[in-house]
Design a protein around this motif. Sequence first.
Motif, PDB file in Angstrom:
ATOM      1  N   HIS A 138       0.799  -1.230   0.000  1.00 17.32           N
ATOM      2  CA  HIS A 138       0.000   0.000   0.000  1.00 17.32           C
ATOM      3  C   HIS A 138       0.830   1.278   0.000  1.00 17.32           C
ATOM      4  O   HIS A 138       0.550   2.195  -0.750  1.00 17.32           O
ATOM      5  N   GLY A 139       1.863   1.371   0.785  1.00 21.55           N
ATOM      6  CA  GLY A 139       2.636   2.608   0.889  1.00 21.55           C
ATOM      7  C   GLY A 139       3.679   2.828  -0.193  1.00 21.55           C
ATOM      8  O   GLY A 139       4.319   3.880  -0.235  1.00 21.55           O
ATOM      9  N   LYS A 140       3.861   1.880  -1.081  1.00 19.25           N
ATOM     10  CA  LYS A 140       4.942   1.987  -2.073  1.00 19.25           C
ATOM     11  C   LYS A 140       4.702   3.064  -3.130  1.00 19.25           C
ATOM     12  O   LYS A 140       5.653   3.576  -3.701  1.00 19.25           O
ATOM     13  N   SER A 141       3.473   3.411  -3.384  1.00 19.29           N
ATOM     14  CA  SER A 141       3.205   4.439  -4.391  1.00 19.29           C
ATOM     15  C   SER A 141       3.827   5.770  -3.999  1.00 19.29           C
ATOM     16  O   SER A 141       4.335   6.492  -4.857  1.00 19.29           O
ATOM     17  N   ALA A 142       3.794   6.100  -2.716  1.00 18.39           N
ATOM     18  CA  ALA A 142       4.380   7.369  -2.265  1.00 18.39           C
ATOM     19  C   ALA A 142       5.871   7.413  -2.581  1.00 18.39           C
ATOM     20  O   ALA A 142       6.390   8.444  -3.030  1.00 18.39           O
ATOM     21  N   ASP A 143       6.560   6.299  -2.367  1.00 13.88           N
ATOM     22  CA  ASP A 143       7.993   6.239  -2.684  1.00 13.88           C
ATOM     23  C   ASP A 143       8.228   6.389  -4.189  1.00 13.88           C
ATOM     24  O   ASP A 143       9.147   7.077  -4.616  1.00 13.88           O
ATOM     25  N   ARG A 144       7.384   5.739  -4.981  1.00 15.77           N
ATOM     26  CA  ARG A 144       7.530   5.822  -6.440  1.00 15.77           C
ATOM     27  C   ARG A 144       7.271   7.244  -6.940  1.00 15.77           C
ATOM     28  O   ARG A 144       7.964   7.729  -7.833  1.00 15.77           O
ATOM     29  N   ILE A 145       6.276   7.887  -6.374  1.00 16.98           N
ATOM     30  CA  ILE A 145       5.962   9.264  -6.777  1.00 16.98           C
ATOM     31  C   ILE A 145       7.094  10.195  -6.364  1.00 16.98           C
ATOM     32  O   ILE A 145       7.490  11.090  -7.127  1.00 16.98           O
ATOM     33  N   ALA A 146       7.665   9.998  -5.175  1.00 17.52           N
ATOM     34  CA  ALA A 146       8.796  10.827  -4.745  1.00 17.52           C
ATOM     35  C   ALA A 146       9.969  10.677  -5.707  1.00 17.52           C
ATOM     36  O   ALA A 146      10.605  11.674  -6.092  1.00 17.52           O
ATOM     37  N   GLN A 147      10.248   9.455  -6.118  1.00 18.64           N
ATOM     38  CA  GLN A 147      11.312   9.215  -7.093  1.00 18.64           C
ATOM     39  C   GLN A 147      10.979   9.863  -8.435  1.00 18.64           C
ATOM     40  O   GLN A 147      11.831  10.462  -9.084  1.00 18.64           O
ATOM     41  N   LEU A 148       9.736   9.753  -8.843  1.00 18.39           N
ATOM     42  CA  LEU A 148       9.297  10.353 -10.100  1.00 18.39           C
ATOM     43  C   LEU A 148       9.478  11.872 -10.069  1.00 18.39           C
ATOM     44  O   LEU A 148       9.914  12.473 -11.051  1.00 18.39           O
ATOM     45  N   ARG A 149       9.184  12.480  -8.939  1.00 21.17           N
ATOM     46  CA  ARG A 149       9.355  13.931  -8.815  1.00 21.17           C
ATOM     47  C   ARG A 149      10.818  14.330  -8.953  1.00 21.17           C
ATOM     48  O   ARG A 149      11.124  15.415  -9.438  1.00 21.17           O
ATOM     49  N   ARG A 150      11.724  13.444  -8.519  1.00 22.58           N
ATOM     50  CA  ARG A 150      13.153  13.738  -8.670  1.00 22.58           C
ATOM     51  C   ARG A 150      13.606  13.575 -10.124  1.00 22.58           C
ATOM     52  O   ARG A 150      14.408  14.365 -10.613  1.00 22.58           O
ATOM     53  N   THR A 151      13.097  12.547 -10.790  1.00 14.57           N
ATOM     54  CA  THR A 151      13.551  12.284 -12.162  1.00 14.57           C
ATOM     55  C   THR A 151      12.792  13.090 -13.212  1.00 14.57           C
ATOM     56  O   THR A 151      13.333  13.338 -14.284  1.00 14.57           O
ATOM     57  N   ARG A 152      11.568  13.478 -12.907  1.00 15.74           N
ATOM     58  CA  ARG A 152      10.744  14.251 -13.849  1.00 15.74           C
ATOM     59  C   ARG A 152      10.096  15.431 -13.118  1.00 15.74           C
ATOM     60  O   ARG A 152       8.875  15.493 -12.956  1.00 15.74           O
ATOM     61  N   PRO A 153      10.890  16.391 -12.658  1.00 14.55           N
ATOM     62  CA  PRO A 153      10.304  17.509 -11.910  1.00 14.55           C
ATOM     63  C   PRO A 153       9.325  18.346 -12.730  1.00 14.55           C
ATOM     64  O   PRO A 153       8.516  19.077 -12.181  1.00 14.55           O
ATOM     65  N   ASP A 154       9.386  18.219 -14.043  1.00 12.51           N
ATOM     66  CA  ASP A 154       8.488  18.948 -14.947  1.00 12.51           C
ATOM     67  C   ASP A 154       7.117  18.302 -15.082  1.00 12.51           C
ATOM     68  O   ASP A 154       6.189  18.918 -15.609  1.00 12.51           O
ATOM     69  N   LEU A 155       6.960  17.090 -14.627  1.00 11.92           N
ATOM     70  CA  LEU A 155       5.748  16.316 -14.846  1.00 11.92           C
ATOM     71  C   LEU A 155       4.655  16.709 -13.852  1.00 11.92           C
ATOM     72  O   LEU A 155       4.819  16.550 -12.642  1.00 11.92           O
ATOM     73  N   PRO A 156       3.513  17.212 -14.334  1.00 11.05           N
ATOM     74  CA  PRO A 156       2.418  17.550 -13.414  1.00 11.05           C
ATOM     75  C   PRO A 156       1.866  16.287 -12.757  1.00 11.05           C
ATOM     76  O   PRO A 156       1.651  15.270 -13.428  1.00 11.05           O
ATOM     77  N   ILE A 157       1.662  16.352 -11.449  1.00  9.39           N
ATOM     78  CA  ILE A 157       1.115  15.231 -10.685  1.00  9.39           C
ATOM     79  C   ILE A 157      -0.085  15.736  -9.891  1.00  9.39           C
ATOM     80  O   ILE A 157       0.035  16.670  -9.109  1.00  9.39           O
ATOM     81  N   VAL A 158      -1.228  15.109 -10.121  1.00 10.70           N
ATOM     82  CA  VAL A 158      -2.444  15.410  -9.377  1.00 10.70           C
ATOM     83  C   VAL A 158      -2.561  14.347  -8.290  1.00 10.70           C
ATOM     84  O   VAL A 158      -2.619  13.156  -8.597  1.00 10.70           O
ATOM     85  N   ARG A 159      -2.593  14.779  -7.043  1.00  9.94           N
ATOM     86  CA  ARG A 159      -2.701  13.839  -5.926  1.00  9.94           C
ATOM     87  C   ARG A 159      -4.117  13.878  -5.366  1.00  9.94           C
ATOM     88  O   ARG A 159      -4.583  14.925  -4.916  1.00  9.94           O
ATOM     89  N   LEU A 160      -4.778  12.739  -5.403  1.00  9.76           N
ATOM     90  CA  LEU A 160      -6.146  12.629  -4.907  1.00  9.76           C
ATOM     91  C   LEU A 160      -6.145  11.717  -3.683  1.00  9.76           C
ATOM     92  O   LEU A 160      -5.751  10.557  -3.784  1.00  9.76           O
ATOM     93  N   ARG A 161      -6.585  12.245  -2.535  1.00  8.43           N
ATOM     94  CA  ARG A 161      -6.448  11.527  -1.259  1.00  8.43           C
ATOM     95  C   ARG A 161      -7.736  10.927  -0.708  1.00  8.43           C
ATOM     96  O   ARG A 161      -7.712  10.331   0.368  1.00  8.43           O
TER      97      ARG A 161
END
Length: 183
Positions: A138-161
Amino acid sequence: PPSARRILVAGGSGSGKTTLARAIERHLGIPHTELDALHHGPGWSVAPDFEERVRALCAQAEWVCEWQYGAVRPLLAAHAEAVVWLDLPRRTVMRQVIIRTVDRRLHRRVLWNGNREPPLWTILRHRDHIIRWAWRTHGKSADRIAQLRRTRPDLPIVRLRSQREVAAWQATLGEPPPGGATW
């Protein structure tokens, strides 16, 4: 930006990625490709041409698909123009994955390439049963998104909670965001 035509839907197993991807397809007219259909071969085997099929998908001008499977996540991320992240509470995800799994099993729904959910008792014996997998990862998506933000800082991310946020965001699809805001 709202003009994104290559959209990934991220989240854990059972979070509603495919359901939301289908909604995006309906509202924006962007074709949805279900990644599970590309991945699963007969007998739950990995399709031998899975990565090749994902490369072909990425080469298309527009698509929406789920962001899953480690072997192709970097490829999908490199071509995406936006990500919608379903960061729902564990209780919500577990309720959804249990209901979905029981429904599929009781109705013996055919999934991809003739596969069906295994008997419900297998949750007790198989470590990677989808319900146990959803709990454990369950918690692995947050880690993947954090990594994605580092590798693709230009990529818009919509977070729905929450489901409420998902519904509110879906209501804006196909319409200009209020006040000229972007994703």
